[in-house]
Each structure stands twice: as C-alpha cells, then as structure tokens.
Design an enzyme around this catalytic site. Structure first.
Site, PDB file in Angstrom:
ATOM      1  N   SER A   9      42.292 -21.321  54.250  1.00 56.94           N
ATOM      2  CA  SER A   9      43.381 -21.366  53.239  1.00 56.94           C
ATOM      3  C   SER A   9      43.722 -19.582  52.334  1.00 56.94           C
ATOM      4  CB  SER A   9      43.824 -22.288  51.936  1.00 56.94           C
ATOM      5  OG  SER A   9      44.057 -22.084  51.529  1.00 56.94           O
ATOM      6  N   HIS A  34      45.744 -21.762  56.426  1.00 57.43           N
ATOM      7  CA  HIS A  34      46.435 -22.460  56.014  1.00 57.43           C
ATOM      8  C   HIS A  34      47.286 -22.555  55.081  1.00 57.43           C
ATOM      9  CE1 HIS A  34      45.750 -27.147  54.290  1.00 57.43           C
ATOM     10  NE2 HIS A  34      46.454 -26.161  53.388  1.00 57.43           N
ATOM     11  N   ASP A  36      49.359 -22.772  51.642  1.00 57.49           N
ATOM     12  CA  ASP A  36      50.068 -23.774  50.737  1.00 57.49           C
ATOM     13  C   ASP A  36      50.871 -23.680  49.688  1.00 57.49           C
ATOM     14  OD1 ASP A  36      47.142 -25.781  50.457  1.00 57.49           O
ATOM     15  OD2 ASP A  36      46.326 -24.027  50.298  1.00 57.49           O
ATOM     16  N   MET A  38      53.308 -24.840  46.517  1.00 55.96           N
ATOM     17  CA  MET A  38      52.809 -25.686  45.497  1.00 55.96           C
ATOM     18  C   MET A  38      54.592 -25.064  44.561  1.00 55.96           C
ATOM     19  SD  MET A  38      49.107 -25.497  43.763  1.00 55.96           S
ATOM     20  CE  MET A  38      47.707 -25.211  45.486  1.00 55.96           C
ATOM     21  N   HIS A  67      50.862 -26.405  54.391  1.00 49.91           N
ATOM     22  CA  HIS A  67      50.893 -27.794  53.781  1.00 49.91           C
ATOM     23  C   HIS A  67      51.975 -27.830  52.395  1.00 49.91           C
ATOM     24  CE1 HIS A  67      47.475 -29.881  50.815  1.00 49.91           C
ATOM     25  NE2 HIS A  67      49.346 -30.427  50.898  1.00 49.91           N
ATOM     26  N   MET A  69      52.892 -28.645  49.178  1.00 48.79           N
ATOM     27  CA  MET A  69      52.826 -29.534  47.970  1.00 48.79           C
ATOM     28  C   MET A  69      54.346 -29.898  46.969  1.00 48.79           C
ATOM     29  SD  MET A  69      48.683 -28.382  47.231  1.00 48.79           S
ATOM     30  CE  MET A  69      48.856 -27.110  48.975  1.00 48.79           C
ATOM     31  N   MET A 138      42.910 -35.059  51.511  1.00 53.40           N
ATOM     32  CA  MET A 138      42.765 -34.938  50.305  1.00 53.40           C
ATOM     33  C   MET A 138      41.628 -35.008  49.697  1.00 53.40           C
ATOM     34  SD  MET A 138      45.329 -31.873  50.117  1.00 53.40           S
ATOM     35  CE  MET A 138      44.378 -31.356  48.852  1.00 53.40           C
ATOM     36  N   ASP A 176      41.307 -31.355  53.598  1.00 49.47           N
ATOM     37  CA  ASP A 176      41.612 -29.597  52.572  1.00 49.47           C
ATOM     38  C   ASP A 176      40.598 -30.333  51.658  1.00 49.47           C
ATOM     39  OD1 ASP A 176      42.867 -27.886  51.214  1.00 49.47           O
ATOM     40  OD2 ASP A 176      44.782 -28.542  51.395  1.00 49.47           O
TER      41      ASP A 176
HETATM   42  C1  DX5 Z   1      44.414 -27.036  46.894  1.00 48.36           C
HETATM   43  C2  DX5 Z   1      45.056 -26.547  48.644  1.00 48.36           C
HETATM   44  C3  DX5 Z   1      43.797 -25.997  49.325  1.00 48.36           C
HETATM   45  C4  DX5 Z   1      42.781 -25.102  48.876  1.00 48.36           C
HETATM   46  C5  DX5 Z   1      41.520 -25.610  48.760  1.00 48.36           C
HETATM   47  O1  DX5 Z   1      45.391 -28.291  46.655  1.00 48.36           O
HETATM   48  O2  DX5 Z   1      45.678 -27.543  49.006  1.00 48.36           O
HETATM   49  O3  DX5 Z   1      44.194 -25.724  50.455  1.00 48.36           O
HETATM   50  O4  DX5 Z   1      43.072 -23.454  49.555  1.00 48.36           O
HETATM   51  O5  DX5 Z   1      40.724 -24.551  48.569  1.00 48.36           O
HETATM   52  P1  DX5 Z   1      39.240 -25.014  48.642  1.00 48.36           P
HETATM   53  O6  DX5 Z   1      38.723 -24.400  49.509  1.00 48.36           O
HETATM   54  O7  DX5 Z   1      39.045 -23.785  47.320  1.00 48.36           O
HETATM   55  O8  DX5 Z   1      39.022 -26.292  47.909  1.00 48.36           O
HETATM   56 ZN    ZN Z   2      46.054 -27.306  51.443  1.00 46.22          ZN
END
Ligand code: DX5
Ligand code: ZN
Length: 212
Positions: A9, A34, A36, A38, A67, A69, A138, A176
């Site tokens: 990620s 990956h 992310d 947000m 992903h 969010m 998750m 994840d």
């Molecule tokens: C968290 C993200 C993850 C994050 C995981 O909200 O969706 O993809 O990057 O990070 P680690 O591996 O550090 O838990």
């Molecule tokens: Zn993620």
C-alpha cells in the site's frame, strides 16, 4: 501457483518520491499496488485523488488495486477507472445500491471489489457475493496505516473461502490492515488471495516470499 499476491500500500510510501516507492514495489516482486483513497468523511483521514493515480499510472505497469474509503463511491468510479485503476473496491458501509455500483465498475471494463469494516459480518454480503470479483476484509478500522490487526476478523477469510467453495463463486479474498511478520501466517492459513501491506512492507521488515 502462488498461494497469494502481495499488494503493498502506497499509504506508507514516500510522498516526496512516489516513483522511488513504486520501484521498491516492483523490485520486491509484488504484482499489485494497493492505492488507499480516503475522503475525510467516511474515514477521518484524507489521502489523494485521481490526479495522483493518473500520474503514477504513467510510470507503473503493476495491477492498480484502488481501495475507495469514501462516501458516495458511485460519484467517483468513472474518474478512478479513467485514471488507471484495474480493480476498484468500495465499502459496503458507504453505499446502498451495491449491485448498481458493481455494474458501473464492470461497464468500465474494471474488476469490482466490495470491502467490509471489522464490525460488518460476512453475512451482510450474502446478496452481493455472486457478482463481485474481490472481497476485501479489513482487519483494522480503516483510516490509518500502522494499526494492530483484530484477530477475530481473520475468521472472515475462512468464512468467505467456504462460501466461495460451496456456491462456486469466483471472487478473490483480500485482507488489509495490521499485516506484519507476526500476523501474516494466520491470513495465509485462512486462505487469503491478496495481502495488503503498508507500514511493514515499506519499513522493510515484512518477510513474505517464504509463504508463497
Ligand atoms: C488502512 C488502509 C490500509 C493501510 C494498511 O485504512 O486501508 O491499506 O495502508 O496499512 P498497514 O499495513 O500499515 O496496516
Ligand atoms: Zn486499503
């Protein structure tokens, strides 16, 4: 065939040098990245949007696992598809018309994933599992990297594998949050197909090749 693919990620990447971070992923042999997204509403944090995905698409040929969010994911599917996403995963909890969003993703020629937070049971996905290409489990509450995995969530991987077998469904199972050298074996043993790793991958500590 490998048991799983690793999806590092870029949440934990060096934002002053994303090209370098992507090279580190490529050199590691991981076939997926990956990404992310947000929005500061569905989750408390804000990352980046379509322009960053579009920019890194130009310099990276790996599978882009986006992903989302974000609230109202339906409003942003098309732009993320155009920016270069290969897989687009949205949250069960952030949408109502799940089938419509999956159709939207498929109509753009992309793979569709659905994600559940730790408080959502696998049973909530009963009606949608026949249609998805990926289910993202998750194992932390989304919003931040570097959190501690909630062990109970790992059981969902095995549940999803059992349902897939029983009904001959085709989705991949992804995990994840909180994956490190202490937790990775538990998700491999549960039957996961895609392992997301942010902080432990970029710190250089994660050992995963021996489990392939
Ligand atoms: C968290 C993200 C993850 C994050 C995981 O909200 O969706 O993809 O990057 O990070 P680690 O591996 O550090 O838990
Ligand atoms: Zn993620």
């Amino acid at each position: 065939m490998s048991k799983f693919v690793l999806a590092p990620s870029i949440l934990s990447a060096d934002y002053t040098n994303l090209a370098k971070s992507l090279s580190i992923i490529e050199e590691s042999g991981a076939p997926w990245v990956h990404i992310d997204i947000m929005d500061g509403s569905f989750v408390p944090n804000i990352t980046f949007g379509q322009p960053v995905v579009e920019a890194i698409r130009k310099i990276c040929g790996l599978n882009f696992d986006v992903h989302l969010m974000i609230d109202n994911p339906q409003n942003h599917i098309e732009t993320f598809a155009k920016a270069g996403a290969d897989w687009i995963t949205f949250h069960y909890e952030a949408a109502v018309h799940h089938h419509r969003i999956i159709q939207q993703i498929h109509s753009l020629g992309k793979k569709a994933g659905i994600c559940i937070v730790p408080s959502t049971p696998v049973s909530a996905l009963e009606e949608i599992l026949p249609y998805v290409d990926l289910v993202l489990v998750m194992t932390v509450n989304p919003g931040f990297g570097g959190q501690v995995l909630i062990p109970r969530c790992v059981e969902k991987i095995a549940q999803l594998a059992e349902i897939r077998e029983k009904y001959s469904y085709n989705y991949k199972i992804s995990v994840d949050g909180g994956i490190n050298n202490e937790t990775i074996k538990s998700v491999v043993d549960a039957g996961v197909d895609v392992i997301v790793s942010g902080s432990s991958f970029f710190s250089g500590s994660l050992k995963w090749e021996h489990l392939l």
